[in-house]
Design a protein around this motif. Structure first.
Motif, PDB file in Angstrom:
ATOM      1  N   HIS A 158       0.833  -1.203   0.000  1.00  0.00           N
ATOM      2  CA  HIS A 158       0.000   0.000   0.000  1.00  0.00           C
ATOM      3  C   HIS A 158       0.868   1.253   0.000  1.00  0.00           C
ATOM      4  O   HIS A 158       0.584   2.210  -0.734  1.00  0.00           O
ATOM      5  CB  HIS A 158      -0.914   0.004   1.233  1.00  0.00           C
ATOM      6  N   ASN A 159       1.906   1.243   0.803  1.00  0.00           N
ATOM      7  CA  ASN A 159       2.779   2.414   0.886  1.00  0.00           C
ATOM      8  C   ASN A 159       3.572   2.626  -0.395  1.00  0.00           C
ATOM      9  O   ASN A 159       3.813   3.773  -0.799  1.00  0.00           O
ATOM     10  CB  ASN A 159       3.723   2.285   2.084  1.00  0.00           C
ATOM     11  N   MET A 160       3.986   1.549  -1.032  1.00  0.00           N
ATOM     12  CA  MET A 160       4.692   1.690  -2.311  1.00  0.00           C
ATOM     13  C   MET A 160       3.770   2.328  -3.349  1.00  0.00           C
ATOM     14  O   MET A 160       4.175   3.244  -4.092  1.00  0.00           O
ATOM     15  CB  MET A 160       5.190   0.338  -2.798  1.00  0.00           C
ATOM     16  N   ASP A 161       2.524   1.862  -3.412  1.00  0.00           N
ATOM     17  CA  ASP A 161       1.563   2.434  -4.362  1.00  0.00           C
ATOM     18  C   ASP A 161       1.267   3.896  -4.031  1.00  0.00           C
ATOM     19  O   ASP A 161       1.206   4.755  -4.931  1.00  0.00           O
ATOM     20  CB  ASP A 161       0.261   1.623  -4.345  1.00  0.00           C
ATOM     21  N   LEU A 162       1.076   4.185  -2.747  1.00  0.00           N
ATOM     22  CA  LEU A 162       0.763   5.550  -2.320  1.00  0.00           C
ATOM     23  C   LEU A 162       1.907   6.501  -2.654  1.00  0.00           C
ATOM     24  O   LEU A 162       1.678   7.618  -3.157  1.00  0.00           O
ATOM     25  CB  LEU A 162       0.481   5.567  -0.814  1.00  0.00           C
ATOM     26  N   SER A 163       3.141   6.080  -2.401  1.00  0.00           N
ATOM     27  CA  SER A 163       4.283   6.960  -2.672  1.00  0.00           C
ATOM     28  C   SER A 163       4.428   7.238  -4.168  1.00  0.00           C
ATOM     29  O   SER A 163       4.785   8.350  -4.569  1.00  0.00           O
ATOM     30  CB  SER A 163       5.576   6.356  -2.109  1.00  0.00           C
ATOM     31  N   GLN A 164       4.141   6.240  -5.002  1.00  0.00           N
ATOM     32  CA  GLN A 164       4.196   6.451  -6.447  1.00  0.00           C
ATOM     33  C   GLN A 164       3.111   7.425  -6.890  1.00  0.00           C
ATOM     34  O   GLN A 164       3.354   8.307  -7.725  1.00  0.00           O
ATOM     35  CB  GLN A 164       4.043   5.127  -7.186  1.00  0.00           C
ATOM     36  N   ARG A 211       9.270   8.196  -9.060  1.00  0.00           N
ATOM     37  CA  ARG A 211       9.544   6.934  -8.371  1.00  0.00           C
ATOM     38  C   ARG A 211       8.817   6.932  -7.047  1.00  0.00           C
ATOM     39  O   ARG A 211       8.700   7.966  -6.390  1.00  0.00           O
ATOM     40  CB  ARG A 211      11.036   6.759  -8.085  1.00  0.00           C
ATOM     41  N   GLY A 212       8.306   5.764  -6.640  1.00  0.00           N
ATOM     42  CA  GLY A 212       7.730   5.607  -5.315  1.00  0.00           C
ATOM     43  C   GLY A 212       8.627   4.710  -4.484  1.00  0.00           C
ATOM     44  O   GLY A 212       8.926   3.583  -4.878  1.00  0.00           O
ATOM     45  N   MET A 213       9.081   5.209  -3.338  1.00  0.00           N
ATOM     46  CA  MET A 213       9.989   4.455  -2.478  1.00  0.00           C
ATOM     47  C   MET A 213       9.302   3.949  -1.212  1.00  0.00           C
ATOM     48  O   MET A 213       9.931   3.301  -0.376  1.00  0.00           O
ATOM     49  CB  MET A 213      11.189   5.324  -2.098  1.00  0.00           C
ATOM     50  N   GLY A 214       8.011   4.250  -1.036  1.00  0.00           N
ATOM     51  CA  GLY A 214       7.289   3.772   0.134  1.00  0.00           C
ATOM     52  C   GLY A 214       7.967   4.161   1.428  1.00  0.00           C
ATOM     53  O   GLY A 214       8.412   5.296   1.604  1.00  0.00           O
ATOM     54  N   PRO A 215       8.102   3.192   2.370  1.00  0.00           N
ATOM     55  CA  PRO A 215       8.706   3.503   3.669  1.00  0.00           C
ATOM     56  C   PRO A 215      10.229   3.382   3.664  1.00  0.00           C
ATOM     57  O   PRO A 215      10.856   3.543   4.722  1.00  0.00           O
ATOM     58  CB  PRO A 215       8.093   2.432   4.578  1.00  0.00           C
ATOM     59  N   ASP A 216      10.830   3.089   2.516  1.00  0.00           N
ATOM     60  CA  ASP A 216      12.283   2.924   2.461  1.00  0.00           C
ATOM     61  C   ASP A 216      12.990   4.255   2.715  1.00  0.00           C
ATOM     62  O   ASP A 216      12.453   5.328   2.462  1.00  0.00           O
ATOM     63  CB  ASP A 216      12.711   2.375   1.097  1.00  0.00           C
TER      64      ASP A 216
END
Length: 237
Positions: A167-173, A196-201
């Motif tokens: 979910h976080n990867m999609d949200l960040s993108q 680019r989506g990096m999510g919580p990374d």
């Protein structure tokens, strides 16, 4: 072969180029960004090194007037070598001026520029809709990116660690894409923009506190020279 007199002339030209570069390096704000590399800006450093190479080449080519050849070589090669560094100096100074008081941080890493936009001004929690407080910085960025058009614009979205990774990867993108879509709608060339989506990374703060999570819910914009721009002098005044 160079005589001692001619070598002295080349050395003097190089020293002059370095001093000129230091004197004109300005755009760093002395309160927020110290010139790198032991007090010498990249503009001055590369300009002086280019001037030395140009001076040697110019003197070697013009056998009849080595002094004149060295001067011409130093001017031509030194200007080319310092070109993008000078361009980045001016862009950084303008971005610092425009982002003052908005909460957006401006960082300089060599000839690259990074903009860090924290979550408290960008998006609401679990949303990719641009917050009202984010429009003014984005409008200023769009104007700057249209004026300074010699670099690529990489937009990276981040989240905190709340929720599933996917979910976080999609949200960040989606957040990165929202920023890109708005900038291009304001006239920024879409060919320069990537997302680019990096999510919580790569968190920049602890996800154990509300303040830390807000810092991690950020958008970063990386500005790098477009192919062919490195070493090209800027027309921006």
């Amino acid at each position: 072969m160079f005589t001692a007199r001619r070598l002295s002339m080349v050395a003097a030209i190089t020293a002059f180029a370095l001093m000129a570069g230091c004197a004109s390096q300005n755009p760093y704000d002395p309160n927020t960004q110290a010139p790198a590399e032991g007090g010498v800006s990249k503009t001055a450093k590369y300009g002086a090194l280019g001037a030395l190479a140009g001076a040697v080449a110019g003197a070697a080519i013009d056998h009849n007037n080595r002094g004149k050849g060295a001067l011409i070589g130093a001017a031509a090669v030194g200007a080319a070598a310092a070109g993008y560094g000078y361009y980045a100096d001016k862009q950084e100074a303008e971005l610092r001026r425009q982002m003052e008081g908005t909460g957006v941080q401006v960082e300089r890493q060599g000839d690259d520029i990074k903009l860090i936009m924290p979550g408290n001004i960008t998006f609401a929690t679990d949303s990719a809709n641009i917050a009202p407080s984010f429009y003014t910085p984005l409008n200023n960025l769009a104007n700057s990116f249209k004026q300074f058009n010699q670099n690529s614009i990489e937009i990276i979205g981040y989240t905190d660690s709340t929720g599933s990774r996917q979910h976080n990867m999609d949200l960040s993108q989606r957040r990165a894409q929202s920023v890109a879509t708005y900038l291009t709608s304001q006239g920024v060339d879409g060919g320069r923009v990537s997302t680019r989506g990096m999510g919580p990374d790569q968190p920049v703060a602890s996800n154990g506190t509300a303040d830390g999570r807000a810092q991690n819910r950020r958008v970063e914009v990386n500005l790098r020279a477009l192919p062919g721009a490195q070493g090209a002098t800027s027309t921006v005044q």
